[in-house]
Design a protein around this motif. Sequence first.
Motif, PDB file in Angstrom:
ATOM      1  N   ASP A  55       0.842  -1.201   0.000  1.00 29.95           N
ATOM      2  CA  ASP A  55       0.000   0.000   0.000  1.00 29.95           C
ATOM      3  C   ASP A  55       0.868   1.239   0.000  1.00 29.95           C
ATOM      4  O   ASP A  55       1.850   1.312   0.719  1.00 29.95           O
ATOM      5  CB  ASP A  55      -0.909   0.028   1.232  1.00 29.95           C
ATOM      6  CG  ASP A  55      -2.044  -0.958   1.123  1.00 29.95           C
ATOM      7  OD1 ASP A  55      -2.395  -1.302  -0.011  1.00 29.95           O
ATOM      8  OD2 ASP A  55      -2.568  -1.376   2.161  1.00 29.95           O
ATOM      9  N   ARG A  56       0.504   2.212  -0.848  1.00 30.25           N
ATOM     10  CA  ARG A  56       1.215   3.490  -0.863  1.00 30.25           C
ATOM     11  C   ARG A  56       0.541   4.433   0.102  1.00 30.25           C
ATOM     12  O   ARG A  56      -0.663   4.392   0.297  1.00 30.25           O
ATOM     13  CB  ARG A  56       1.163   4.121  -2.262  1.00 30.25           C
ATOM     14  CG  ARG A  56       1.985   3.402  -3.267  1.00 30.25           C
ATOM     15  CD  ARG A  56       2.017   4.200  -4.523  1.00 30.25           C
ATOM     16  NE  ARG A  56       0.648   4.403  -5.024  1.00 30.25           N
ATOM     17  CZ  ARG A  56       0.353   4.612  -6.280  1.00 30.25           C
ATOM     18  NH1 ARG A  56       1.287   4.661  -7.166  1.00 30.25           N
ATOM     19  NH2 ARG A  56      -0.883   4.789  -6.664  1.00 30.25           N
ATOM     20  N   GLU A  57       1.340   5.297   0.675  1.00 29.24           N
ATOM     21  CA  GLU A  57       0.802   6.322   1.560  1.00 29.24           C
ATOM     22  C   GLU A  57       0.247   7.455   0.708  1.00 29.24           C
ATOM     23  O   GLU A  57       0.827   7.832  -0.292  1.00 29.24           O
ATOM     24  CB  GLU A  57       1.900   6.861   2.472  1.00 29.24           C
ATOM     25  CG  GLU A  57       2.424   5.846   3.453  1.00 29.24           C
ATOM     26  CD  GLU A  57       1.377   5.439   4.484  1.00 29.24           C
ATOM     27  OE1 GLU A  57       0.593   6.310   4.908  1.00 29.24           O
ATOM     28  OE2 GLU A  57       1.342   4.257   4.819  1.00 29.24           O
ATOM     29  N   SER A  58      -0.874   8.022   1.118  1.00 30.32           N
ATOM     30  CA  SER A  58      -1.425   9.157   0.379  1.00 30.32           C
ATOM     31  C   SER A  58      -0.920  10.441   1.009  1.00 30.32           C
ATOM     32  O   SER A  58      -0.783  10.551   2.224  1.00 30.32           O
ATOM     33  CB  SER A  58      -2.951   9.121   0.394  1.00 30.32           C
ATOM     34  OG  SER A  58      -3.418   9.235   1.706  1.00 30.32           O
ATOM     35  N   ARG A  59      -0.601  11.405   0.142  1.00 33.36           N
ATOM     36  CA  ARG A  59      -0.142  12.710   0.606  1.00 33.36           C
ATOM     37  C   ARG A  59      -1.332  13.573   0.953  1.00 33.36           C
ATOM     38  O   ARG A  59      -2.320  13.586   0.222  1.00 33.36           O
ATOM     39  CB  ARG A  59       0.635  13.389  -0.525  1.00 33.36           C
ATOM     40  CG  ARG A  59       2.105  13.419  -0.288  1.00 33.36           C
ATOM     41  CD  ARG A  59       2.817  14.058  -1.424  1.00 33.36           C
ATOM     42  NE  ARG A  59       2.544  15.488  -1.456  1.00 33.36           N
ATOM     43  CZ  ARG A  59       2.848  16.262  -2.472  1.00 33.36           C
ATOM     44  NH1 ARG A  59       3.404  15.766  -3.531  1.00 33.36           N
ATOM     45  NH2 ARG A  59       2.598  17.533  -2.444  1.00 33.36           N
ATOM     46  N   PRO A  60      -1.262  14.324   2.034  1.00 33.72           N
ATOM     47  CA  PRO A  60      -2.378  15.225   2.329  1.00 33.72           C
ATOM     48  C   PRO A  60      -2.450  16.339   1.286  1.00 33.72           C
ATOM     49  O   PRO A  60      -1.437  16.800   0.786  1.00 33.72           O
ATOM     50  CB  PRO A  60      -2.041  15.788   3.714  1.00 33.72           C
ATOM     51  CG  PRO A  60      -0.575  15.577   3.878  1.00 33.72           C
ATOM     52  CD  PRO A  60      -0.217  14.380   3.046  1.00 33.72           C
ATOM     53  N   VAL A  61      -3.651  16.730   0.972  1.00 34.81           N
ATOM     54  CA  VAL A  61      -3.867  17.768  -0.029  1.00 34.81           C
ATOM     55  C   VAL A  61      -3.846  19.123   0.668  1.00 34.81           C
ATOM     56  O   VAL A  61      -4.492  19.321   1.693  1.00 34.81           O
ATOM     57  CB  VAL A  61      -5.218  17.558  -0.740  1.00 34.81           C
ATOM     58  CG1 VAL A  61      -5.474  18.651  -1.744  1.00 34.81           C
ATOM     59  CG2 VAL A  61      -5.249  16.199  -1.398  1.00 34.81           C
ATOM     60  N   ASP A  62      -3.075  20.066   0.121  1.00 37.57           N
ATOM     61  CA  ASP A  62      -2.990  21.402   0.699  1.00 37.57           C
ATOM     62  C   ASP A  62      -4.292  22.151   0.452  1.00 37.57           C
ATOM     63  O   ASP A  62      -4.907  22.024  -0.604  1.00 37.57           O
ATOM     64  CB  ASP A  62      -1.837  22.183   0.078  1.00 37.57           C
ATOM     65  CG  ASP A  62      -0.487  21.586   0.420  1.00 37.57           C
ATOM     66  OD1 ASP A  62      -0.390  20.944   1.483  1.00 37.57           O
ATOM     67  OD2 ASP A  62       0.451  21.757  -0.379  1.00 37.57           O
ATOM     68  N   PRO A  63      -4.716  22.977   1.410  1.00 36.82           N
ATOM     69  CA  PRO A  63      -5.913  23.783   1.172  1.00 36.82           C
ATOM     70  C   PRO A  63      -5.620  24.835   0.101  1.00 36.82           C
ATOM     71  O   PRO A  63      -4.462  25.195  -0.135  1.00 36.82           O
ATOM     72  CB  PRO A  63      -6.179  24.440   2.531  1.00 36.82           C
ATOM     73  CG  PRO A  63      -4.875  24.414   3.236  1.00 36.82           C
ATOM     74  CD  PRO A  63      -4.149  23.205   2.734  1.00 36.82           C
TER      75      PRO A  63
END
Length: 158
Positions: A55-63
């Motif tokens: 599983d790949r880690e998902s990057r948080p999306v910047d506001p």
Amino acid sequence: MRRGAPGARGGAGSRRGIGGGAADPGPDDHPASRPPARRRGGGAGRAGRDGAGRDRESRPVDPPVRVSGPGRLLRGLAGVLAGGLVVLAAGLVVVEWLAGRNGVPGPGTGAIAAHLIAAVVAVTGQVVADRRADRTGTLAALGVIGTVALVLGLGWFL
């Protein structure tokens, strides 16, 4: 029996020849005929599996960046000037090529290199200005405007 169905024998016109049998994939077994797999993680980021099946880690999306009216105007002006500098540098490359082809002196390698370097600096500064809503973004936009002013002042007007 229809061609390609399980249990059908491969004849002379078959791609597999004799003995296609049940191992022969039917038309509905092709990966393109299946619906796309659903992404895990609610669709945000790039969750999924890498090539090794982990599983790949998902990057948080910047506001989204919120910039005031004058800041938006400054960044817009810097973007237009950075784009104009890129067009100017590309135009100088074309003029140098045409001049060399016709045997007349062109702008020269130094002027072209200076314009190309300034265009790269301006575009990089504009990317920073577009992505940052704080003081760094404002300073990057002012840096783009200053770079364009230097190129126009030193290369074209002095």
